[in-house]
Design a protein around this motif. Structure first.
Motif, mmCIF file in Angstrom:
data_model
loop_
_atom_site.group_PDB
_atom_site.id
_atom_site.type_symbol
_atom_site.label_atom_id
_atom_site.label_comp_id
_atom_site.label_asym_id
_atom_site.label_seq_id
_atom_site.Cartn_x
_atom_site.Cartn_y
_atom_site.Cartn_z
ATOM 1 N N THR A 112 0.830 -1.204 0.000
ATOM 2 C CA THR A 112 0.000 0.000 0.000
ATOM 3 C C THR A 112 0.865 1.255 0.000
ATOM 4 O O THR A 112 0.607 2.213 -0.730
ATOM 5 C CB THR A 112 -0.926 0.008 1.230
ATOM 6 N N VAL A 113 1.893 1.238 0.822
ATOM 7 C CA VAL A 113 2.797 2.382 0.897
ATOM 8 C C VAL A 113 3.488 2.612 -0.443
ATOM 9 O O VAL A 113 3.651 3.756 -0.888
ATOM 10 C CB VAL A 113 3.843 2.175 2.014
ATOM 11 N N GLU A 114 3.882 1.539 -1.114
ATOM 12 C CA GLU A 114 4.555 1.677 -2.415
ATOM 13 C C GLU A 114 3.648 2.317 -3.447
ATOM 14 O O GLU A 114 4.100 3.141 -4.259
ATOM 15 C CB GLU A 114 5.021 0.302 -2.886
ATOM 16 N N VAL A 115 2.363 1.954 -3.424
ATOM 17 C CA VAL A 115 1.415 2.560 -4.365
ATOM 18 C C VAL A 115 1.238 4.044 -4.053
ATOM 19 O O VAL A 115 1.216 4.889 -4.959
ATOM 20 C CB VAL A 115 0.058 1.827 -4.315
ATOM 21 N N ARG A 116 1.127 4.368 -2.781
ATOM 22 C CA ARG A 116 1.011 5.776 -2.406
ATOM 23 C C ARG A 116 2.244 6.562 -2.851
ATOM 24 O O ARG A 116 2.131 7.694 -3.337
ATOM 25 C CB ARG A 116 0.824 5.903 -0.895
ATOM 26 N N ARG A 117 3.414 5.981 -2.677
ATOM 27 C CA ARG A 117 4.642 6.656 -3.105
ATOM 28 C C ARG A 117 4.603 6.932 -4.602
ATOM 29 O O ARG A 117 4.963 8.023 -5.054
ATOM 30 C CB ARG A 117 5.872 5.813 -2.767
ATOM 31 N N ALA A 118 4.187 5.941 -5.369
ATOM 32 C CA ALA A 118 4.160 6.093 -6.822
ATOM 33 C C ALA A 118 3.287 7.270 -7.243
ATOM 34 O O ALA A 118 3.623 8.013 -8.177
ATOM 35 C CB ALA A 118 3.658 4.803 -7.473
ATOM 36 N N LEU A 119 2.179 7.460 -6.539
ATOM 37 C CA LEU A 119 1.259 8.542 -6.886
ATOM 38 C C LEU A 119 1.680 9.876 -6.266
ATOM 39 O O LEU A 119 1.732 10.900 -6.948
ATOM 40 C CB LEU A 119 -0.155 8.187 -6.422
ATOM 41 N N GLU A 120 1.986 9.866 -4.978
ATOM 42 C CA GLU A 120 2.193 11.114 -4.257
ATOM 43 C C GLU A 120 3.540 11.772 -4.546
ATOM 44 O O GLU A 120 3.649 13.004 -4.545
ATOM 45 C CB GLU A 120 2.010 10.887 -2.761
ATOM 46 N N VAL A 121 4.567 10.977 -4.769
ATOM 47 C CA VAL A 121 5.878 11.561 -5.066
ATOM 48 C C VAL A 121 5.840 12.277 -6.415
ATOM 49 O O VAL A 121 6.320 13.410 -6.553
ATOM 50 C CB VAL A 121 6.985 10.481 -5.040
ATOM 51 N N GLU A 122 5.251 11.629 -7.419
ATOM 52 C CA GLU A 122 5.160 12.278 -8.732
ATOM 53 C C GLU A 122 4.239 13.481 -8.675
ATOM 54 O O GLU A 122 4.508 14.519 -9.306
ATOM 55 C CB GLU A 122 4.656 11.276 -9.774
#
Length: 224
Positions: A97-107
């Protein structure tokens, strides 16, 4: 009021699915609301009982609707994507879940630093103030909503409609994960990480620093 316009190029079931989905997205039946009964839908739509039943079954399978025995059928999400994502997030490992959030929120943060407008900055500032105030008051529910509002504001500042729509589809799941992380007494310190540096990086137009700050909050499973 429901209206049905037949289109020879598509099936009746597909049209009913589309019409019901449109009513849900428009807010005629908000999340948690009970939709009309099968006989009522048959009468209003002017189609057969089996057609309505198949359409409702398809939306139930997609997670948009849920049948409650002895009570009726209720709206559980606003669209198919939201329903699918909510189920996936609900059963996924925390790390995934954290990895998916990173993919969206960092970009999103990177793009926001490049594209933010004065109005975006005003919204970010207001969201940051509300988030910090809720944390200081130790109001868990208010904090979760304020934290989500801040991240949504970052995504909005990226000015990418597709990214915003995709992020909106995981909004409920992210709120649930943040709520679980902070607990009823805001006990998880990681969730209280200051987001001021993220907002300042976006204000400064520094995409690398903004991306770095956004990623820093999501390094640990309990991050917000």
């Amino acid at each position: 009021m429901l209206r049905m316009t037949l289109n020879a190029r598509s099936t009746l079931v597909q049209q009913v699915i589309s019409q019901l989905s449109e009513q849900i997205r428009a807010g005629e039946w908000p999340i948690g609301a009970k939709i009309p009964t099968e006989p009522q839908l048959v009468e209003v739509l002017g189609v057969g009982r089996n057609t309505v039943r198949e359409a409702v079954r398809a939306l139930t399978h997609a997670g948009v609707l849920e049948g409650v025995q002895g009570s009726g059928t209720y709206v559980r999400s606003t669209d198919e994507l939201t329903g699918v994502v909510a189920r996936k997030f609900g059963t996924a490992e925390v790390g995934h879940t954290v990895e998916v959030r990173r993919a969206l929120e960092v970009e999103a943060a990177r793009l926001a630093a490049l594209r933010r407008t004065p109005e975006d900055l005003d919204r970010l500032d207001a969201a940051l103030v509300a988030r910090d105030a809720a944390w200081q008051r130790a109001e868990a529910d208010a904090f979760v909503e304020a934290d989500a509002d801040l991240h949504v504001a970052v995504v909005a500042a990226a000015h990418n409609p597709m990214l915003a729509e995709l992020y909106a589809s995981v909004g409920a799941a992210i709120r649930a994960s943040v709520a679980a992380a902070v607990g009823p007494s805001l006990a998880a310190g990681a969730a209280g990480i200051d987001h001021g540096r993220l907002v300042e990086a976006i204000r400064a137009g520094d995409p690398d620093r903004a991306a770095s700050e956004a990623g820093r909050f999501l390094e640990a499973p309990a991050g917000a």
